[in-house]
Design an enzyme around this catalytic site. Structure first.
Site, mmCIF file in Angstrom:
data_model
loop_
_atom_site.group_PDB
_atom_site.id
_atom_site.type_symbol
_atom_site.label_atom_id
_atom_site.label_comp_id
_atom_site.label_asym_id
_atom_site.label_seq_id
_atom_site.Cartn_x
_atom_site.Cartn_y
_atom_site.Cartn_z
ATOM 1 C CD GLU A 90 -6.575 8.188 4.962
ATOM 2 O OE1 GLU A 90 -6.249 8.760 6.020
ATOM 3 O OE2 GLU A 90 -6.968 6.993 4.928
ATOM 4 C CB CYS A 103 -2.834 1.632 -2.959
ATOM 5 S SG CYS A 103 -4.547 1.117 -2.691
ATOM 6 C CB CYS A 110 -16.480 3.417 -0.504
ATOM 7 S SG CYS A 110 -16.845 1.955 -1.508
ATOM 8 C CB CYS A 114 -17.188 -4.052 2.402
ATOM 9 S SG CYS A 114 -17.186 -4.225 0.609
ATOM 10 C CB CYS A 117 -14.167 -2.042 4.071
ATOM 11 S SG CYS A 117 -13.175 -0.780 3.249
ATOM 12 N N GLY A 164 -13.184 3.737 -2.500
ATOM 13 C CA GLY A 164 -14.147 3.750 -3.581
ATOM 14 C C GLY A 164 -14.136 2.508 -4.453
ATOM 15 C CB SER A 194 -9.410 -3.779 -6.708
ATOM 16 O OG SER A 194 -10.147 -4.546 -5.773
ATOM 17 C CG HIS A 219 -14.272 -10.045 0.251
ATOM 18 N ND1 HIS A 219 -12.903 -10.119 0.375
ATOM 19 C CD2 HIS A 219 -14.533 -8.833 -0.311
ATOM 20 C CE1 HIS A 219 -12.359 -8.999 -0.068
ATOM 21 N NE2 HIS A 219 -13.321 -8.209 -0.501
ATOM 22 C CB CYS A 336 -6.272 -4.245 2.323
ATOM 23 S SG CYS A 336 -7.678 -4.604 1.284
#
Length: 344
Positions: A90, A103, A110, A114, A117, A164, A194, A219, A336
């Site tokens: 995506e 983005c 990934c 996390c 996420c 990712g 990022s 975070h 996000c």
């Protein structure tokens, strides 16, 4: 069949020369790929027939297939793209008053995982090629052209914040940065990478002489809390990650972005804000407070506005520049932390 997308002009000049035509035909080919968004060879009307025949025999263009297009009420666009091997990713287009941003994803899935996420829940399939990454920018650009550009002529900012970890796909990420700069003409200062804190990759990127913005997804201000939130990524301490960030600022002169997703009663207390301020003292950076975006299967909730404001105020009082990211595209799961592989 070799994809052409992902090759730079010099590489395309070599393709032309080895195909028996003048090297400048490679410049024309680059224009068709990167400026005119060509999806098939039939459009390339100024290339000699013999060259086109050679290209069709040995190469593919390498564009993805747009499976689903979703549009948010705030103008955000999300595309589900299918790659040549059937992998799906995506990518998101984000209109702002001053620019239009894309983005991009750098991996199918990934490997970091996390806990807050959705992308990590879908597992990891493979790294993307530079062609597959820049294709996302071209695909969003096509949507812009179809919908009147939202007042913008083209994508002019790109963030490597999709599916990712970009620095775990280092070579393709750096090649894409150079393609965006040299082939699409985007300013390197409008490109943001990022990372969750992949220290060797940060140090390598600082030596590339590319003035791109680095965003570190921190975070948490302590190792214990960070390991709780990101259990699959414990190799480097918070101190080591911030040290690499300081070196990046020193080498590039670019201000560092610290991404911090606020989770209700997890990492949003005054104590965490003070610890974060201590950690960042003297560093040329700004903290971007990210609202948690819910997704099925995630156990967290977003910090309430009063927690966000208190956290922000405390950082500001300590001299830390702080911004609050606006939630965009949440109604189409494009915000996000909400991107994931889909089989629909």
């Amino acid at each position: 069949m070799v994809p052409l997308l992902g090759l730079n002009t010099e590489e395309l000049r070599t393709v032309a020369a080895t195909s028996g035509v003048q090297a400048f035909r490679g410049n024309q080919l680059a224009e068709w790929l990167y400026q005119r968004n060509a999806r098939d060879f039939d459009r390339m009307s100024n290339l000699p027939p013999a060259f086109l025949e050679s290209l069709q025999k040995h190469f593919i263009i390498g564009r993805s297939k747009i499976i689903i297009t979703q549009r948010s009420t705030d103008g955000t666009v999300k595309l589900l793209l299918e790659l040549s091997d059937g992998a799906r990713i995506e990518t998101v287009g984000l209109p702002y008053s001053s620019h239009y941003s894309c983005c991009v994803s750098t991996q199918a899935g990934c490997p970091v995982g996390c806990g807050f996420c959705a992308t990590g829940q879908s597992g990891f399939k493979r790294n993307l090629t530079a062609g597959e990454i820049i294709d996302q920018v071209l695909s969003i650009g096509e949507i812009l052209k179809e919908t009147g550009n939202h007042g913008r002529g083209r994508v002019d900012h790109v963030t490597f914040m999709g599916m990712g970890e970009p620095l775990l796909n280092y070579d393709a990420t750096v090649k894409t940065l150079k393609l965006l700069n040299n082939e699409l003409g985007l300013s390197a200062r409008n490109l943001t990478v990022s990372t969750i804190g992949q220290v060797p990759g940060i140090r390598r990127l600082s030596q590339e002489k590319l003035p791109v913005t680095l965003a570190i997804s921190l975070h948490a201000p302590t190792d214990d809390l960070r390991h709780q939130l990101i259990p699959g990524f414990v190799r480097w301490t918070v101190a080591e990650i911030i040290s690499a960030g300081r070196d990046y600022v020193s080498q590039t002169g670019r201000r560092l972005t610290i991404e911090y997703c606020l989770l209700n009663d997890v990492n949003d207390h005054a104590g965490e804000a003070q610890q974060l301020a201590d950690l960042l003292q003297g560093l040329n950076c700004h903290v971007n407070l990210i609202p948690f975006n819910p997704a099925e299967g995630l156990p967290y909730t977003a910090s309430p506005p009063q927690h966000v404001q208190a956290f922000s105020n405390l950082l500001a009082k300590r001299g830390i520049q702080v911004t609050e990211r606006a939630r965009r595209g949440a109604d189409i799961d494009a915000a996000c932390g909400q991107l994931k592989q889909r089989n629909c």
